[in-house]
Design a protein around this motif. Structure first.
Motif, PDB file in Angstrom:
ATOM      1  N   UNK A 111       0.843  -1.205   0.000  1.00 22.70           N
ATOM      2  CA  UNK A 111       0.000   0.000   0.000  1.00 22.70           C
ATOM      3  C   UNK A 111       0.874   1.250   0.000  1.00 22.70           C
ATOM      4  N   UNK A 112       1.975   1.212   0.737  1.00 23.65           N
ATOM      5  CA  UNK A 112       2.906   2.340   0.756  1.00 23.65           C
ATOM      6  C   UNK A 112       3.521   2.559  -0.629  1.00 23.65           C
ATOM      7  N   UNK A 113       3.872   1.466  -1.279  1.00 21.14           N
ATOM      8  CA  UNK A 113       4.454   1.571  -2.615  1.00 21.14           C
ATOM      9  C   UNK A 113       3.454   2.207  -3.587  1.00 21.14           C
ATOM     10  N   UNK A 114       2.192   1.830  -3.473  1.00 22.79           N
ATOM     11  CA  UNK A 114       1.158   2.411  -4.330  1.00 22.79           C
ATOM     12  C   UNK A 114       0.975   3.899  -4.096  1.00 22.79           C
ATOM     13  N   UNK A 115       0.980   4.313  -2.835  1.00 26.92           N
ATOM     14  CA  UNK A 115       0.849   5.732  -2.497  1.00 26.92           C
ATOM     15  C   UNK A 115       2.046   6.516  -3.040  1.00 26.92           C
ATOM     16  N   UNK A 116       3.242   5.973  -2.854  1.00 29.28           N
ATOM     17  CA  UNK A 116       4.427   6.665  -3.362  1.00 29.28           C
ATOM     18  C   UNK A 116       4.417   6.745  -4.893  1.00 29.28           C
ATOM     19  N   UNK A 171      -4.909  -1.407   8.055  1.00 30.40           N
ATOM     20  CA  UNK A 171      -3.463  -1.176   8.139  1.00 30.40           C
ATOM     21  C   UNK A 171      -2.953  -0.700   6.789  1.00 30.40           C
ATOM     22  N   UNK A 172      -1.837  -0.070   6.790  1.00 28.95           N
ATOM     23  CA  UNK A 172      -1.310   0.489   5.556  1.00 28.95           C
ATOM     24  C   UNK A 172      -1.832   1.890   5.320  1.00 28.95           C
ATOM     25  N   UNK A 173      -1.702   2.353   4.101  1.00 31.09           N
ATOM     26  CA  UNK A 173      -2.111   3.700   3.738  1.00 31.09           C
ATOM     27  C   UNK A 173      -2.875   3.681   2.424  1.00 31.09           C
ATOM     28  N   UNK A 174      -3.601   4.773   2.185  1.00 32.57           N
ATOM     29  CA  UNK A 174      -4.356   4.901   0.938  1.00 32.57           C
ATOM     30  C   UNK A 174      -4.492   6.377   0.592  1.00 32.57           C
ATOM     31  N   UNK A 175      -4.790   6.638  -0.674  1.00 32.90           N
ATOM     32  CA  UNK A 175      -5.002   8.006  -1.146  1.00 32.90           C
ATOM     33  C   UNK A 175      -6.423   8.425  -0.770  1.00 32.90           C
ATOM     34  N   UNK A 176      -6.534   9.519  -0.030  1.00 30.03           N
ATOM     35  CA  UNK A 176      -7.842  10.032   0.376  1.00 30.03           C
ATOM     36  C   UNK A 176      -8.353  11.078  -0.608  1.00 30.03           C
ATOM     37  N   UNK A 225      10.937   6.954  -0.372  1.00 31.59           N
ATOM     38  CA  UNK A 225       9.828   6.205   0.218  1.00 31.59           C
ATOM     39  C   UNK A 225       9.458   4.992  -0.605  1.00 31.59           C
ATOM     40  N   UNK A 226       9.442   5.163  -1.922  1.00 35.34           N
ATOM     41  CA  UNK A 226       9.137   4.045  -2.824  1.00 35.34           C
ATOM     42  C   UNK A 226      10.211   2.970  -2.695  1.00 35.34           C
ATOM     43  N   UNK A 227      11.481   3.394  -2.704  1.00 38.17           N
ATOM     44  CA  UNK A 227      12.586   2.444  -2.568  1.00 38.17           C
ATOM     45  C   UNK A 227      12.526   1.701  -1.235  1.00 38.17           C
ATOM     46  N   UNK A 228      12.194   2.390  -0.175  1.00 43.69           N
ATOM     47  CA  UNK A 228      12.093   1.752   1.138  1.00 43.69           C
ATOM     48  C   UNK A 228      10.980   0.706   1.145  1.00 43.69           C
ATOM     49  N   UNK A 229       9.858   1.018   0.527  1.00 45.26           N
ATOM     50  CA  UNK A 229       8.748   0.064   0.445  1.00 45.26           C
ATOM     51  C   UNK A 229       9.149  -1.181  -0.330  1.00 45.26           C
ATOM     52  N   UNK A 230       9.855  -0.981  -1.430  1.00 47.27           N
ATOM     53  CA  UNK A 230      10.335  -2.119  -2.230  1.00 47.27           C
ATOM     54  C   UNK A 230      11.279  -2.985  -1.402  1.00 47.27           C
TER      55      UNK A 230
END
Length: 131
Positions: free
Chosen positions: A12-17, A55-60, A106-111
């Motif tokens: 979910x973090x990767x998608x947001x980033x 859990x996780x994150x999403x685009x609001x 952030x994207x790299x960290x999620x990966x």
């Protein structure tokens, strides 16, 4: 926390980033887009993020910058008004590039979290297997 929650949260973090990176690419491409003073300026997009129920994150939603932008003196522009002014977006390239670095990290960290979780799960599956 379940066995695969780490993967779901990191995904979910990767998608947001990714959405943030896409927004920044559009903003950077239009950072110098001039309009006449009678029109609105290009509005930079910024994703609004919230935690998701599981859990996780999403685009609001997507926040837009000020449509008034900033008025700049540029008498050579074909879009200039009688006073030589044009309207530019309020966001500048330095701000957008700073955000771009943060979004990339952030994207790299999620990966990396996903890779580490997959390796951990793979190791756990191989425990007890004979050589």
């Amino acid at each position: 926390m379940g066995a695969f929650d780490t993967l779901r949260i990191a995904s979910s973090s990767m998608g947001v980033h990714q959405v943030w990176l896409d927004s920044l690419a559009n903003n950077i491409a239009n950072v110098n887009t001039a309009t006449s003073t009678s029109q609105t300026a290009f509005q930079a997009q910024t994703p609004i993020v919230r935690s998701s129920a599981g859990g996780g994150v999403e685009i609001a939603g997507i926040a837009l910058s000020d449509p008034n932008g900033r008025v700049t003196y540029d008498p050579d522009s074909p879009l200039a008004d009688a006073n030589g002014n044009v309207r530019l977006p309020e966001d500048d390239l330095a701000s957008q590039m700073t955000q771009l670095v943060m979004a990339q990290r952030g994207f790299q960290a999620s990966v990396q979290v996903i890779k580490d979780a997959q390796e951990t799960y793979q190791s756990a599956l191989s425990i007890g297997k004979s050589s």
